[in-house]
Design a protein around this motif. Structure first.
Motif, mmCIF file in Angstrom:
data_model
loop_
_atom_site.group_PDB
_atom_site.id
_atom_site.type_symbol
_atom_site.label_atom_id
_atom_site.label_comp_id
_atom_site.label_asym_id
_atom_site.label_seq_id
_atom_site.Cartn_x
_atom_site.Cartn_y
_atom_site.Cartn_z
ATOM 1 N N LEU A 40 36.186 25.436 11.149
ATOM 2 C CA LEU A 40 37.215 25.484 12.190
ATOM 3 C C LEU A 40 37.883 24.120 12.368
ATOM 4 N N GLY A 41 37.086 23.033 12.272
ATOM 5 C CA GLY A 41 37.675 21.703 12.368
ATOM 6 C C GLY A 41 38.619 21.403 11.212
ATOM 7 N N ARG A 42 38.233 21.837 9.995
ATOM 8 C CA ARG A 42 39.112 21.617 8.851
ATOM 9 C C ARG A 42 40.404 22.402 8.995
ATOM 10 N N ILE A 43 40.294 23.646 9.452
ATOM 11 C CA ILE A 43 41.502 24.447 9.654
ATOM 12 C C ILE A 43 42.405 23.807 10.703
ATOM 13 N N ASN A 44 41.799 23.303 11.773
ATOM 14 C CA ASN A 44 42.573 22.651 12.822
ATOM 15 C C ASN A 44 43.227 21.372 12.308
ATOM 16 N N ALA A 45 42.486 20.580 11.505
ATOM 17 C CA ALA A 45 43.052 19.353 10.946
ATOM 18 C C ALA A 45 44.198 19.669 9.986
ATOM 19 N N GLU A 46 44.041 20.739 9.206
ATOM 20 C CA GLU A 46 45.102 21.125 8.282
ATOM 21 C C GLU A 46 46.353 21.557 9.032
ATOM 22 N N GLN A 47 46.161 22.323 10.088
ATOM 23 C CA GLN A 47 47.314 22.744 10.881
ATOM 24 C C GLN A 47 47.985 21.551 11.555
ATOM 25 N N ASN A 48 47.190 20.603 12.051
ATOM 26 C CA ASN A 48 47.764 19.406 12.670
ATOM 27 C C ASN A 48 48.538 18.576 11.655
ATOM 28 N N GLU A 49 48.013 18.506 10.422
ATOM 29 C CA GLU A 49 48.703 17.749 9.379
ATOM 30 C C GLU A 49 50.043 18.394 9.043
ATOM 31 N N ILE A 50 50.061 19.719 8.992
ATOM 32 C CA ILE A 50 51.320 20.420 8.707
ATOM 33 C C ILE A 50 52.324 20.191 9.828
ATOM 34 N N VAL A 51 51.850 20.294 11.070
ATOM 35 C CA VAL A 51 52.741 20.065 12.212
ATOM 36 C C VAL A 51 53.252 18.636 12.213
ATOM 37 N N LYS A 52 52.403 17.683 11.835
ATOM 38 C CA LYS A 52 52.808 16.280 11.783
ATOM 39 C C LYS A 52 53.910 16.069 10.743
ATOM 40 N N ILE A 53 53.727 16.670 9.561
ATOM 41 C CA ILE A 53 54.737 16.517 8.508
ATOM 42 C C ILE A 53 56.058 17.140 8.932
ATOM 43 N N VAL A 54 56.001 18.324 9.518
ATOM 44 C CA VAL A 54 57.224 18.989 9.967
ATOM 45 C C VAL A 54 57.911 18.166 11.050
#
Length: 327
Positions: free
Chosen positions: A256-270
Motif C-alpha cells: 500500500l505504501g508503494r502504491i501510494n508513493a507511485e501515485q504521489n510521484e505521478i501527481v508530482k510529475i503532472v
C-alpha cells in the motif's frame, strides 16, 4: 460414507466388504471413518461401539468443554481441520475423534485431504499397528504435515511478493506490467489461509496438551509420549503461522505504501508539467488576443520572438525545478 479398517493379525487393513454389507460391522474393526455419514451408517457404527456418536450440532460447539469430553470408556475430541487449502475458498471444519480402548471413530462432514491420503496409504501398505492410538497418531501426523505444507507454500509466495515489492521500481518501466489489485488480492488470500491454518493448529495443540497430560482419561504412556512429541511440532508450526501473519501485515503495508508513493510521484510529475507549461500558454494566449494596436504583430521577427519567449518560459522553470531537486 463409512470406511472400515480392521485389525488383521496386528496390522490395520481396509475392509471393503464390511462397508458394503448391511449387517453389523465386524468386531475386529479398529478404525471407523465416517464422512458425512448417512443415518444407517451412523447407526451401524453406534451399534459396534455401543454409544452415540457426536452429531453435527455437537461438533460445531466452540466451548472447550464441548470439544474435549471424557466419558465412561471413551474420550471425545474435536479439532478444526483445514480443507480446500489449494482453492480460493479455504475452510476449517470440525473433525471429531472418539477414542476407546478398542476402537477409533472419526466423524467429519467434509473429507480433508490428510484423511484421504492416510486412507490411501493404509489401503496400499497397511499399518504396522492397529491399535486406536496408533491410528490416531497417523491421522493427526497427516493433518500436521498437510498444514506444514500449506504454510511452506504461503511463505514462498510471500517471499516472492515481498521481493517484487521491496526491490521493484517506484515507477514501473513500460515493459513491466504490474497488477496492484491482483497483488493485494493475493496478499489477502495468503493472510486468510494463514489465519485458517492458525485456527486448526490451535485446536490441535489444545487436543495434544490434553492427551499429553491425560492420566485421568485412561490413556496409556505411549499415547502421552507421542502427544508430547507431536505437541512440539504443532507449537512450532503455530508460532510460524503467527510469524507469517505478521509478515502478511508488513507486506500489505509495504504494498500500500508503494502504491501510494507511485501515485504521489505521478501527481508530482503532472503538477510540475502543468506549472512548466503555464508560461508558454500565457505567452500564446497573450499574442492570440485580437486587439488592433499590438506592435509585436508588425515586427518582422515577431513570430520567432514569440516562439523563443515560449521556449524560454518553459525551459527556465524546468531548470529551476532541477536545481531545487523537485524533479
Amino acid at each position: 460414507m463409512l470406511h472400515v479398517f480392521v485389525n488383521d493379525g496386528g496390522r490395520l487393513v481396509w475392509s471393503k466388504g464390511a462397508e458394503t454389507m448391511l449387517g453389523p460391522l465386524p468386531d475386529s474393526a479398529a478404525w471407523l471413518d465416517l464422512v458425512n455419514p448417512a443415518p444407517d451408517e451412523r447407526h451401524r457404527a453406534e451399534r459396534l461401539v455401543g454409544f452415540p456418536l457426536p452429531t453435527r450440532e455437537q461438533m460445531a460447539e466452540i466451548e472447550e468443554s464441548s470439544r474435549i469430553r471424557v466419558l465412561p470408556g471413551r474420550v471425545h475430541l474435536t479439532v478444526m481441520g483445514l480443507v480446500w487449502a489449494d482453492t480460493e475458498s479455504p475452510r476449517i471444519i470440525p473433525v471429531s475423534f472418539v477414542l476407546t480402548p478398542s476402537h477409533l471413530v472419526t466423524v467429519h462432514h467434509i473429507d480433508p485431504q490428510p484423511f484421504l491420503a492416510f486412507r490411501r496409504k493404509v489401503s496400499r501398505d497397511g499399518l504396522a499397528s492397529a491399535t486406536p492410538v496408533a491410528v490416531m497418531e497417523g491421522v493427526v501426523e497427516a493433518m500436521v504435515e498437510r498444514t506444514a505444507g500449506v504454510l511452506r507454500r504461503v511463505a514462498l509466495e510471500l517471499d516472492t511478493m515481498g521481493s517484487r515489492s521491496l526491490h521493484g521500481h517506484t515507477l514501473r518501466p513500460r515493459s513491466e506490467s504490474r497488477d496492484d489489485t491482483r497483488t493485494l488480492r493475493r496478499i489477502g488470500h495468503a493472510g486468510h489461509l494463514v489465519g485458517k491454518a492458525h485456527v486448526s493448529l490451535t485446536s490441535l495443540r489444545r487436543m495434544l496438551e490434553f492427551l499429553a497430560g491425560g492420566e485421568g482419561a485412561g490413556l496409556g504412556k505411549d499415547c502421552r509420549r507421542w502427544a508430547r512429541a507431536a505437541l512440539l511440532d504443532v507449537t512450532g508450526l503455530d508460532e510460524y503461522a503467527l510469524f507469517l501473519t505478521q509478515k502478511v501485515g508488513l507486506l500489505l503495508d509495504t504494498t500500500l505504501g508503494r502504491i501510494n508513493a507511485e501515485q504521489n510521484e505521478i501527481v508530482k510529475i503532472v503538477s510540475v508539467l502543468s506549472v512548466a507549461l503555464f508560461p508558454p500558454t500565457l505567452v500564446a494566449s497573450l499574442y492570440g488576443m485580437n486587439f488592433a494596436h499590438m506592435p509585436e504583430k508588425h515586427w518582422s521577427f515577431g513570430y520567432p520572438y514569440a516562439l523563443l519567449l515560449m521556449l524560454l518560459s518553459a525551459v527556465l522553470p524546468m531548470l529551476y525545478f532541477k536545481h531545487k531537486r523537485w524533479l
